[in-house]
Design a protein around this motif. Structure first.
Motif, mmCIF file in Angstrom:
data_model
loop_
_atom_site.group_PDB
_atom_site.id
_atom_site.type_symbol
_atom_site.label_atom_id
_atom_site.label_comp_id
_atom_site.label_asym_id
_atom_site.label_seq_id
_atom_site.Cartn_x
_atom_site.Cartn_y
_atom_site.Cartn_z
ATOM 1 N N ILE A 47 -125.318 -60.671 114.648
ATOM 2 C CA ILE A 47 -124.393 -59.534 114.693
ATOM 3 C C ILE A 47 -124.031 -59.106 113.271
ATOM 4 C CG2 ILE A 47 -122.033 -58.847 115.319
ATOM 5 C CD1 ILE A 47 -122.345 -60.667 117.818
ATOM 6 N N LEU A 48 -123.797 -60.092 112.410
ATOM 7 C CA LEU A 48 -123.371 -59.786 111.033
ATOM 8 C C LEU A 48 -124.488 -59.128 110.227
ATOM 9 C CD1 LEU A 48 -121.361 -63.072 110.354
ATOM 10 C CD2 LEU A 48 -120.446 -60.806 110.902
ATOM 11 N N THR A 49 -125.732 -59.396 110.592
ATOM 12 C CA THR A 49 -126.836 -58.780 109.853
ATOM 13 C C THR A 49 -127.014 -57.310 110.246
ATOM 14 O OG1 THR A 49 -128.580 -59.354 111.433
ATOM 15 C CG2 THR A 49 -128.026 -61.007 109.774
ATOM 16 N N TYR A 50 -126.550 -56.936 111.432
ATOM 17 C CA TYR A 50 -126.643 -55.531 111.860
ATOM 18 C C TYR A 50 -125.427 -54.715 111.432
ATOM 19 C CZ TYR A 50 -130.639 -56.311 114.979
ATOM 20 O OH TYR A 50 -131.879 -56.581 115.490
ATOM 21 N N TRP A 51 -124.300 -55.383 111.205
ATOM 22 C CA TRP A 51 -123.049 -54.656 110.986
ATOM 23 C C TRP A 51 -123.012 -54.023 109.608
ATOM 24 C CZ3 TRP A 51 -118.612 -55.620 107.794
ATOM 25 C CH2 TRP A 51 -117.537 -54.774 108.086
ATOM 26 N N THR A 52 -122.768 -52.719 109.578
ATOM 27 C CA THR A 52 -122.631 -52.007 108.306
ATOM 28 C C THR A 52 -121.397 -51.124 108.383
ATOM 29 O OG1 THR A 52 -124.120 -50.305 109.152
ATOM 30 C CG2 THR A 52 -125.089 -51.982 107.709
ATOM 31 N N GLU A 53 -120.246 -51.725 108.428
ATOM 32 C CA GLU A 53 -118.970 -51.014 108.377
ATOM 33 C C GLU A 53 -118.612 -50.261 109.656
ATOM 34 O OE1 GLU A 53 -116.985 -51.273 105.487
ATOM 35 O OE2 GLU A 53 -118.525 -52.644 104.776
ATOM 36 N N GLN A 54 -119.313 -50.488 110.758
ATOM 37 C CA GLN A 54 -118.919 -49.815 112.002
ATOM 38 C C GLN A 54 -117.494 -50.217 112.393
ATOM 39 O OE1 GLN A 54 -121.910 -51.226 111.583
ATOM 40 N NE2 GLN A 54 -123.401 -49.640 112.089
ATOM 41 N N LYS A 55 -116.780 -49.261 112.969
ATOM 42 C CA LYS A 55 -115.377 -49.466 113.346
ATOM 43 C C LYS A 55 -115.218 -50.379 114.554
ATOM 44 C CE LYS A 55 -112.437 -46.526 111.147
ATOM 45 N NZ LYS A 55 -111.548 -47.265 110.265
ATOM 46 N N VAL A 56 -116.203 -50.289 115.457
ATOM 47 C CA VAL A 56 -116.097 -51.000 116.730
ATOM 48 C C VAL A 56 -117.372 -51.811 116.956
ATOM 49 C CG1 VAL A 56 -115.812 -50.752 119.242
ATOM 50 C CG2 VAL A 56 -114.688 -49.122 117.693
ATOM 51 N N VAL A 57 -117.211 -53.078 117.340
ATOM 52 C CA VAL A 57 -118.351 -53.906 117.724
ATOM 53 C C VAL A 57 -118.087 -54.430 119.133
ATOM 54 C CG1 VAL A 57 -119.565 -56.086 117.325
ATOM 55 C CG2 VAL A 57 -119.045 -54.582 115.395
ATOM 56 N N ALA A 58 -119.016 -54.158 120.048
ATOM 57 C CA ALA A 58 -118.857 -54.590 121.440
ATOM 58 C C ALA A 58 -119.972 -55.561 121.798
ATOM 59 C CB ALA A 58 -118.898 -53.379 122.370
ATOM 60 N N ILE A 59 -119.636 -56.544 122.614
ATOM 61 C CA ILE A 59 -120.606 -57.556 123.036
ATOM 62 C C ILE A 59 -120.462 -57.741 124.541
ATOM 63 C CG2 ILE A 59 -121.429 -59.916 122.711
ATOM 64 C CD1 ILE A 59 -119.499 -59.727 120.065
ATOM 65 N N VAL B 14 -117.919 -65.482 114.318
ATOM 66 C CA VAL B 14 -118.472 -64.161 113.995
ATOM 67 C C VAL B 14 -117.468 -63.059 114.332
ATOM 68 C CG1 VAL B 14 -120.270 -62.495 114.631
ATOM 69 C CG2 VAL B 14 -120.870 -64.897 114.254
ATOM 70 N N VAL B 15 -116.889 -63.111 115.525
ATOM 71 C CA VAL B 15 -115.963 -62.035 115.898
ATOM 72 C C VAL B 15 -114.667 -62.128 115.090
ATOM 73 C CG1 VAL B 15 -116.966 -61.765 118.197
ATOM 74 C CG2 VAL B 15 -114.968 -63.249 117.906
ATOM 75 N N ALA C 112 -113.157 -59.084 112.896
ATOM 76 C CA ALA C 112 -111.778 -58.606 113.103
ATOM 77 C C ALA C 112 -111.003 -58.664 111.794
ATOM 78 C CB ALA C 112 -111.096 -59.436 114.191
ATOM 79 N N SER C 113 -111.244 -59.713 111.020
ATOM 80 C CA SER C 113 -110.550 -59.847 109.734
ATOM 81 C C SER C 113 -110.982 -58.775 108.740
ATOM 82 C CB SER C 113 -110.811 -61.233 109.133
ATOM 83 O OG SER C 113 -110.278 -62.224 109.985
ATOM 84 N N LYS C 114 -112.182 -58.235 108.962
ATOM 85 C CA LYS C 114 -112.671 -57.159 108.081
ATOM 86 C C LYS C 114 -112.245 -55.786 108.579
ATOM 87 C CE LYS C 114 -116.673 -59.475 106.108
ATOM 88 N NZ LYS C 114 -118.118 -59.759 106.217
ATOM 89 N N GLY C 115 -111.429 -55.735 109.622
ATOM 90 C CA GLY C 115 -110.918 -54.450 110.084
ATOM 91 C C GLY C 115 -111.614 -53.874 111.295
ATOM 92 N N VAL C 116 -112.474 -54.670 111.933
ATOM 93 C CA VAL C 116 -113.250 -54.165 113.072
ATOM 94 C C VAL C 116 -112.505 -54.422 114.385
ATOM 95 C CG1 VAL C 116 -115.449 -54.380 114.316
ATOM 96 C CG2 VAL C 116 -115.384 -54.629 111.824
ATOM 97 N N ARG C 117 -112.551 -53.443 115.279
ATOM 98 C CA ARG C 117 -112.113 -53.659 116.656
ATOM 99 C C ARG C 117 -113.286 -54.290 117.404
ATOM 100 N NH1 ARG C 117 -111.247 -48.908 121.206
ATOM 101 N NH2 ARG C 117 -110.577 -50.292 122.900
ATOM 102 N N VAL C 118 -113.109 -55.533 117.852
ATOM 103 C CA VAL C 118 -114.186 -56.248 118.543
ATOM 104 C C VAL C 118 -113.835 -56.341 120.024
ATOM 105 C CG1 VAL C 118 -115.567 -58.353 118.656
ATOM 106 C CG2 VAL C 118 -114.590 -57.618 116.461
ATOM 107 N N ILE C 119 -114.771 -55.908 120.865
ATOM 108 C CA ILE C 119 -114.549 -55.952 122.313
ATOM 109 C C ILE C 119 -115.609 -56.860 122.931
ATOM 110 C CG2 ILE C 119 -114.182 -54.600 124.414
ATOM 111 C CD1 ILE C 119 -114.168 -52.068 122.595
ATOM 112 N N CYS C 120 -115.181 -57.967 123.540
ATOM 113 C CA CYS C 120 -116.102 -58.888 124.206
ATOM 114 C C CYS C 120 -115.906 -58.798 125.710
ATOM 115 C CB CYS C 120 -115.829 -60.327 123.771
ATOM 116 S SG CYS C 120 -116.176 -60.644 122.041
ATOM 117 N N ALA C 121 -117.002 -58.688 126.450
ATOM 118 C CA ALA C 121 -116.914 -58.664 127.914
ATOM 119 C C ALA C 121 -117.792 -59.757 128.484
ATOM 120 C CB ALA C 121 -117.352 -57.293 128.448
ATOM 121 N N GLY C 122 -117.310 -60.440 129.514
ATOM 122 C CA GLY C 122 -118.138 -61.471 130.115
ATOM 123 C C GLY C 122 -117.441 -62.192 131.250
#
Ligand code: ZN
Length: 191
Positions: A80-92, A105-106, A110-120
């Protein structure tokens, strides 16, 4: 009814949301709804899912109603971290299939300012906590538990009862081999 649950939505610091529940509870629909809102607001986002889940399609998540988003298939959370380039929202989606390294990872995102949404799934077919989900719930700012309807009695259901004899925790491509049950009806069945 979930709309006002996130007072920080739109602010600059990050946080973790978990959408959990049984099968047929509408977790993916809820994840898609949140992503659709972010999309309308022109917020950049990334969507991931584990590579082992190819029920419908290799690179999309699709609700039972047919709504869909493109997803990146990954084998482990560090990708996930290798794909992330400052996107505001990361969903899994289907987050229960990852190992507990997903938590680091999440948290980092989140500490870098990302809204992380996990579903499962929060519980497996035996009613036991599933993979990293209880850890993610512990660490999350917001948890939304969605429910299915018990096919036996019509109450709200939180268990995913497996209707075939198969002992592995993961049984892919077999949605029809599960039915949602409430606590009372689940307890009446031998496990
Ligand atoms: Zn029931």
């Amino acid at each position: 009814m979930f709309l006002e649950q996130f007072p920080e939505e739109g602010k600059s610091h990050g946080w973790l949301e978990v959408v959990c529940g049984s099968m047929f509870s509408g977790k993916t629909e809820e994840l898609i709804r949140r992503l659709r809102r972010a999309e309308f607001a022109n917020q950049s986002f990334l969507l991931f899912k584990p590579k082992l889940d190819n029920r419908y399609s290799d690179d999309q998540i699709i609700s039972h109603a047919g709504d869909q988003f493109d997803a990146i298939n990954i084998e482990n959370p560090a990708q996930i971290l290798t794909y992330w380039t400052e996107q505001k929202v990361v969903a899994i989606d289907e987050v229960q299939f990852f190992d507990t390294t997903i938590l680091g990872v999440v948290s980092e995102l989140a500490s870098k300012g990302v809204r992380v949404i996990c579903a499962g799934l929060d519980m497996d077919y035996k009613g036991k906590p599933f993979g990293p989900v209880p850890y993610l719930m512990a660490a999350a700012e917001y948890i939304t538990k969605v429910h299915a309807i018990c096919v036996s009695c019509g109450n709200l259901a939180q268990f995913s009862h497996r209707t075939v004899k198969e002992d592995s925790q993961v049984l892919l491509g077999a949605v029809e081999k599960y039915k949602p049950l409430c606590r009372n009806c689940f307890n009446k069945i031998e496990h």
